[in-house]
Design a protein around this motif. Structure first.
Motif, PDB file in Angstrom:
ATOM      1  N   GLN A  32       0.997  -1.696  -0.019  1.00 25.88           N
ATOM      2  CA  GLN A  32      -0.416   0.055  -0.178  1.00 25.88           C
ATOM      3  C   GLN A  32       1.294   1.268  -0.248  1.00 25.88           C
ATOM      4  O   GLN A  32       0.455   2.135  -0.425  1.00 25.88           O
ATOM      5  CB  GLN A  32      -1.262  -0.550   0.910  1.00 25.88           C
ATOM      6  CG  GLN A  32      -2.248  -0.522   1.098  1.00 25.88           C
ATOM      7  CD  GLN A  32      -3.328   0.029   0.190  1.00 25.88           C
ATOM      8  OE1 GLN A  32      -3.171   0.651  -0.940  1.00 25.88           O
ATOM      9  NE2 GLN A  32      -4.263  -0.704  -0.892  1.00 25.88           N
ATOM     10  N   PHE A  33       1.750   1.602   0.353  1.00 26.82           N
ATOM     11  CA  PHE A  33       3.379   2.458   0.728  1.00 26.82           C
ATOM     12  C   PHE A  33       3.037   3.117  -0.229  1.00 26.82           C
ATOM     13  O   PHE A  33       3.829   4.306  -0.412  1.00 26.82           O
ATOM     14  CB  PHE A  33       4.144   2.312   1.367  1.00 26.82           C
ATOM     15  CG  PHE A  33       5.388   0.647   0.997  1.00 26.82           C
ATOM     16  CD1 PHE A  33       6.020   1.228  -0.177  1.00 26.82           C
ATOM     17  CD2 PHE A  33       4.938  -0.698   1.090  1.00 26.82           C
ATOM     18  CE1 PHE A  33       6.681   0.800  -0.447  1.00 26.82           C
ATOM     19  CE2 PHE A  33       5.404  -0.989   0.640  1.00 26.82           C
ATOM     20  CZ  PHE A  33       7.016  -0.521  -0.110  1.00 26.82           C
ATOM     21  N   ILE A  34       3.240   1.914  -2.020  1.00 31.92           N
ATOM     22  CA  ILE A  34       3.970   2.698  -2.795  1.00 31.92           C
ATOM     23  C   ILE A  34       2.480   3.691  -2.919  1.00 31.92           C
ATOM     24  O   ILE A  34       1.403   3.470  -3.429  1.00 31.92           O
ATOM     25  CB  ILE A  34       3.755   1.700  -3.808  1.00 31.92           C
ATOM     26  CG1 ILE A  34       4.798   0.230  -4.002  1.00 31.92           C
ATOM     27  CG2 ILE A  34       3.697   1.805  -5.385  1.00 31.92           C
ATOM     28  CD1 ILE A  34       5.227  -1.064  -4.162  1.00 31.92           C
ATOM     29  N   GLY A  35       2.761   4.354  -4.682  1.00 32.83           N
ATOM     30  CA  GLY A  35       1.951   5.033  -5.545  1.00 32.83           C
ATOM     31  C   GLY A  35       2.514   6.798  -4.988  1.00 32.83           C
ATOM     32  O   GLY A  35       2.951   7.331  -4.294  1.00 32.83           O
ATOM     33  N   PRO A  36       1.746   7.508  -6.294  1.00 30.36           N
ATOM     34  CA  PRO A  36       2.484   8.884  -5.664  1.00 30.36           C
ATOM     35  C   PRO A  36       1.228   9.730  -4.746  1.00 30.36           C
ATOM     36  O   PRO A  36       0.500  10.001  -4.028  1.00 30.36           O
ATOM     37  CB  PRO A  36       1.435   9.779  -6.741  1.00 30.36           C
ATOM     38  CG  PRO A  36       0.605   8.861  -7.486  1.00 30.36           C
ATOM     39  CD  PRO A  36       0.516   7.183  -6.976  1.00 30.36           C
TER      40      PRO A  36
END
Lengths: 492, 171
Positions: free
Chosen positions: A325-329
């Motif tokens: 979940q930590f990924i992402g802009p």
């Protein structure tokens, strides 16, 4: 010589003045400064030596001329001047020809043509010495240990470097000339009792069918003629500049095409997996080699799919797996993510293209500008989100880790294609794009060889070879895809 | 009589020499095909590209809760790999003569239709196709197509390759 049947024949006149007139007219002696003639009078006969300066070794010519001049002292004018001259041409490669065309061709390749008054035949002496460099390590295929020599622009040196590694009497270097004006030497190299005779025949036929005035771009032009590239971005042949790699492939039953004036040698037939291997893997222990290879595979897959996949997660809410979940802009800018990626890709591409022809003192400065200015400041001014830079860079580095430069560029193009498909159709676009690429690769054939062999069509043994780099004593079979006449490298 | 018998023995020997090796290649292809595309299926499942993972192969059996977890997926991959041997053998007997890859492509689509329509009743947990959603349908179809091409193309390539070799040997 393969072209001899096509080449028209002009017989050599016994009148040496006539020959002189003909040659003067045809090769432009007096007009071109680099061709010339030296006339001698030996044993009361006139002898003319035609040369092309710059391509022949003057010391040899002086030696030969001294020998001819010395003859005059001892002998009285005999009847068989021709034989005596032949005997006194002090060189191991002396040909006799009665065809003026051949004499001219040879002379312009750097050999000397010796005409004797009253004779309908000429001697051709190989005193060639081409301007060129000595073998040095190719830039693109460096290894930590192992031989440091590489092919050069000189076909003779290249065949010699190959012969140094394969002293087999069955090694064949078949030479032919391509190009009506350039008359470039092209050499087909294979081992007679291993290589597939059908393939050798096919390549010869394709090469003979080439009808062009010249091939200054040498190997690349030959490649385009024999594999019919079309709009296909993937490299259909593998190049190497390393004689050890070339020799290895010859012994596996591949057929090589060496083109004069180019240090890159073509290996045929080629599959996708030829482009993901590197000599370095074979210079390390098998385990380390396998490790390097796996890392490389990861890099290649990343260069193809990482950016589109990340884009998918960044734009499709709720798709991201729970564990990551930590990924992402986490930030947003005013520019749509898709355009950011395209800008970053194009930016890296511009840098890469610029780096090819930037002189090395300047390229350090260029790297600095690229890293500091474009990377950091683009984020600071709110042009890019940091993730874009990260993933585009990882993909770019994955591209650099691809051993075949051609393949890395092809992968880059397809990455953009998948990205566009993903942007339009989301998940189905991504999976259909990836599937379509795989199917396309699978459908592709060059020189009757499936491109994705041994993965699709599957061949367990050969696939293992690619996955783990077996130790040499354990890999006794030649790859079946080259249809070797002798399937084993090691006798049981 | 003796000669005839000898001939027959020789022929059957010859047959035995070639047939098992080709069959073993088919089994090999089937197993690795199942394994490889099962793993890809699991990756797609993990990445949320599809709602269904390889554990679907275990659905007909009532097992513990672990069936849906990674252990179930892992076991599912192995079951698929084993089932895949049968699928490869089936291809070998039905479509082996098809030389190009479209045979494999259609075979993949056929398998997909089989699993999601024909065999639907034996998978209790499986939603009807129209409820699966675009993503899952697209992903599973792609994996099935690739799997079909993998098996079909490999088997028929091997077959034609062997035919070529025999022709070359006899000439």
């Amino acid at each position: 010589m393969q072209n001899s049947k096509e080449r028209q024949k002009t017989s050599i006149s016994t009148n040496i003045k006539e020959v002189e007139e003909q040659l003067k007219h045809r090769i432009g002696i007096g007009e071109s400064f680099d061709v010339g003639v030296r006339k001698l009078s030996v044993l009361k006969k006139e002898i003319q030596i035609y040369y092309c300066s710059g391509l022949c070794d003057t010391l040899f010519i002086i030696e030969i001329m001294r020998e001819l001049m010395d003859m005059d002292h001892g002998h009285r004018a005999p009847s068989n001047v021709k034989e005596i001259v032949h005997n006194h041409l002090s060189h191991q490669q002396v040909d006799v020809t009665d065809n003026l065309e051949i004499a001219i061709d040879r002379m312009l390749s750097g050999l000397i043509a010796v005409f004797v008054e009253g004779e309908a035949e000429a001697f051709i002496v190989d005193v060639r010495s081409y301007p060129g460099r000595n073998p040095e390590e190719p830039d693109i295929e460096k290894v930590v240990r192992g031989s440091r020599d590489g092919y050069t622009e000189n076909i003779i040196m290249n065949t010699a470097l190959t012969r140094r590694r394969i002293r087999d009497e069955r090694l064949r270097h078949e030479i032919m000339q391509v190009g009506k004006r350039s008359k470039t030497d092209v050499c087909i190299t294979y081992i007679k009792d291993i290589a597939d005779p059908g393939l050798v025949e096919l390549i010869k036929k394709e090469l003979q069918a080439i009808d062009i005035d010249g091939i200054p771009m040498a190997d690349k032009t030959i490649e385009e003629f024999i594999v019919k590239q079309g709009w296909n971005p993937f490299p259909l042949v593998r190049y190497t500049e390393r004689p050890d790699v070339a020799a290895q492939h010859i012994m596996e039953g591949h057929v090589l095409i060496i083109t004069d004036t180019s240090p890159s040698v073509i290996i045929t037939p080629t599959t996708y997996f030829h482009h993901v291997q590197h000599a370095e893997e074979y210079r390390q222990t098998p385990v380390v080699g396998a490790f390097i290879r796996w890392v490389r595979f990861a890099g290649i897959i990343a260069s193809l799919l990482l950016v589109p996949l990340w884009y998918l997660y960044a734009t499709q809410k709720g798709l991201l797996p729970h564990d990551i979940q930590f990924i992402g802009p986490h930030k947003t800018t005013h520019i749509p993510l898709f355009l950011q990626i395209i800008f970053a890709e194009i930016g890296i591409e511009i840098l890469r293209v610029a780096a090819i022809h930037t002189p090395s003192p300047l390229s350090t400065a260029m790297g600095l500008i690229a890293a500091v200015l474009i990377g950091q400041i683009a984020i600071d001014v709110g042009l890019f989100v940091p993730e874009v830079i990260l993933y585009v860079s990882v993909a770019a580095i994955g591209g650099f880790s691809t051993p075949s430069y051609e393949l890395s560029v092809a992968n880059k193009l397809l990455r953009l294609l998948v990205l566009v498909l993903t942007a339009i159709f989301h998940v189905p676009g991504f999976v259909f794009g990836a599937t379509a690429i795989l199917l396309y690769l699978c459908f592709m054939q060059n020189l009757n060889t499936p491109y994705l062999w041994p993965f699709m069509p599957f061949n367990g043994k050969a696939f293992m070879q690619i996955m783990v780099r077996l130790a040499v004593p354990l890999s006794s079979a030649r790859p079946s895809i080259v249809h070797p006449q002798d399937a084993n490298k090691q006798s049981k | 009589m003796d000669i005839l018998q000898h001939e027959v023995i020789k022929m059957s020997e010859k047959k035995e020499e070639q047939m098992p090796s080709f069959m073993s290649r088919v089994i090999n292809i089937g197993f690795f095909g199942g394994l490889c595309w099962g793993v890809v299926g699991y990756i797609a499942y993990y990445l949320n590209l599809a709602k269904i993972g390889p554990a679907l192969a275990l659905a007909p059996w009532a097992l513990g809760k672990w069936k849906g977890e990674w252990l179930g997926q892992l076991l599912g991959i192995i079951v698929i790999a084993l089932l895949s041997i049968l699928i490869a053998i089936l291809y070998r007997f039905l479509f082996i003569r098809i030389k190009n890859m479209f045979g494999g492509l259609l075979y993949g689509i056929l398998l997909w239709l089989c699993v999601f329509y024909l065999l639907h009743p034996i998978f209790p947990g499986l939603e009807p196709v129209k409820n699966l959603g675009r993503n899952t349908i697209a992903t599973t179809i792609c994996i099935f197509i690739l799997y079909g091409v993998f098996v079909g193309y490999s088997v028929s390539f091997e077959y034609h390759q062997r035919k070529l070799m025999r022709e070359r040997k006899s000439s």
